[in-house]
Design a protein around this motif. Structure first.
Motif, PDB file in Angstrom:
ATOM      1  N   ASP A   1      27.706  66.177  11.073  1.00  0.00           N
ATOM      2  CA  ASP A   1      26.797  65.263  10.403  1.00  0.00           C
ATOM      3  C   ASP A   1      25.369  65.446  10.913  1.00  0.00           C
ATOM      4  O   ASP A   1      25.131  65.465  12.123  1.00  0.00           O
ATOM      5  N   GLY A   2      24.430  65.612  10.007  1.00  0.00           N
ATOM      6  CA  GLY A   2      23.022  65.741  10.369  1.00  0.00           C
ATOM      7  C   GLY A   2      22.570  67.151  10.680  1.00  0.00           C
ATOM      8  O   GLY A   2      21.386  67.380  10.920  1.00  0.00           O
ATOM      9  N   VAL A   3      23.493  68.132  10.681  1.00  0.00           N
ATOM     10  CA  VAL A   3      23.145  69.522  10.987  1.00  0.00           C
ATOM     11  C   VAL A   3      22.857  70.260   9.683  1.00  0.00           C
ATOM     12  O   VAL A   3      23.679  70.258   8.760  1.00  0.00           O
ATOM     13  N   GLU A   4      21.685  70.899   9.603  1.00  0.00           N
ATOM     14  CA  GLU A   4      21.304  71.612   8.393  1.00  0.00           C
ATOM     15  C   GLU A   4      21.756  73.067   8.399  1.00  0.00           C
ATOM     16  O   GLU A   4      22.051  73.638   7.360  1.00  0.00           O
TER      17      GLU A   4
END
Length: 365
Positions: free
Chosen positions: A314-317
């Motif tokens: 979650d939150g990692v591009e």
């Protein structure tokens, strides 16, 4: 310590951008003016600017003032020529004779590559050397020859042994690499066994910046965000006892094994009082020992895709392969120039004034 005397502030300094070829030529001229041969100055300047390009600013051209001070204090011999002794068909040793660590390590990796091309692998130990900057340039030297590699070095005390409180082991980098295929970036690992490289503390001090409180302890063993206080204390190992054990491993292979200084007796590169006697351990390996090169590169491509295309948290591009961020940074800085803080430019230009070399060319904003 020359660069530690620069004026510091709590605000970030103005940044200047320097073309990489201009910076390399500038560094090379300073090295030659301080007694380094033209050939060796080319090796050292390329290695330093390579670090700047990859974003490893802690090991780039800003090291010049401290290196030059070691030359002036006769603690580093810029004219020394490393010698090589062949031990077995696949093992050699280089004696740096207290000259440039870059030159001794370059000679060692060149020989390791030659042995690997003939016998499948080559191992070279280096003694009586000095700081060789960013380890990744040696990995890249092997990659350019199509080789896998291991690159170890020891360094001056900065970490305590786990459970201790005195500086004893170095934040010695662990580096290795393997060539990629056509559809991926090469694997380049270059990391310190500490939470952060000690050079980042010096960088923050030069630039008037704070550091994260989990990087180091001050002289009283307390957490600090002040780089000056951190340099009076100890760096913190990553993973607690694991990082401490890795730093000891570097000392075994690079110091004990080579005949160089070890067990806390390597001199800090910012200390111009005596020779450093750093040790290195380098290995080059042919990737196609057990399969064809095409098969190996295909497997590396598959590994790259499996890593970078794996499901993201979650939150990692984006997920990066080891060394990929630095390779992207290099591509960017080749176009935009290398950013140096005002104090860093001033420190380099001061060295230029001492040997009557023209000041750095700064790119227009």
């Amino acid at each position: 310590m020359t660069d530690l005397k620069m004026a510091q502030s709590d605000q970030k300094q103005q940044m200047h951008h320097i073309n990489h070829t201009d910076l390399e030529d500038f560094v090379r001229q300073i090295l030659i003016a301080n007694g380094t041969s033209s050939q060796n100055a080319t090796i050292v300047s390329k290695c330093l600017v390579s670090a700047d390009l990859r974003g490893v600013d802690t090991h780039g051209s800003n090291r010049i003032p401290s290196y030059m001070e070691r030359i002036r204090q006769k603690c580093l011999d810029p004219s020394a020529t490393p010698s090589l002794r062949q031990i077995t068909p696949v093992v050699a040793q280089v004696d740096g004779h207290n000259g440039w660590g870059f030159v001794a390590a370059h000679k060692a990796m060149s020989r390791a590559i030659e042995m690997a091309q003939e016998f499948g692998m080559g191992m070279v130990s280096v003694k009586h050397s000095n700081h060789f900057g960013m380890s990744a340039w040696l990995v890249k030297q092997a990659l350019d020859a199509g080789m896998m590699s291991l690159v170890f070095t020891n360094s001056s005390p900065a970490l305590p042994a786990w459970g201790g409180k005195e500086k004893l082991m170095g934040v010695s980098p662990i580096a290795c690499g393997a060539p990629s295929g056509n559809d991926s970036r090469s694997f380049i690992l270059d990391m310190a066994p500490s939470v952060a490289a000690r050079g980042k503390i010096y960088k923050a001090l030069r630039r008037g910046e704070k550091i994260p409180v989990d990087w180091a302890l001050d002289g009283e063993g307390k957490s600090t965000d002040d780089p000056a206080k951190a340099l009076q204390g100890v760096m913190l190992p990553m993973g607690g006892p694991k990082g401490s054990a890795l730093s000891i491993m570097m000392d075994v292979f690079s110091g004990v094994f080579s005949g160089a200084a070890f067990a806390g007796h390597v001199t800090n590169p910012y200390d111009p009082s005596k020779p450093a006697d750093v040790g290195h351990f380098l290995v080059a390996i042919k990737p196609d020992l057990f399969m064809t090169m095409d098969e190996f590169k295909g497997r590396m491509d598959y590994l790259y895709k499996r890593v970078t295309e794996s499901e993201k948290a979650d939150g990692v591009e984006q997920i990066y392969f080891p060394g990929e961020i630095e390779q992207i940074m290099e591509e960017r800085r080749l176009e935009e120039g290398i950013p140096l803080a005002e104090a860093e430019v001033a420190g380099l230009n001061k060295e230029a004034d001492l040997v009557q070399v023209e000041h750095l060319k700064i790119q227009p904003a």
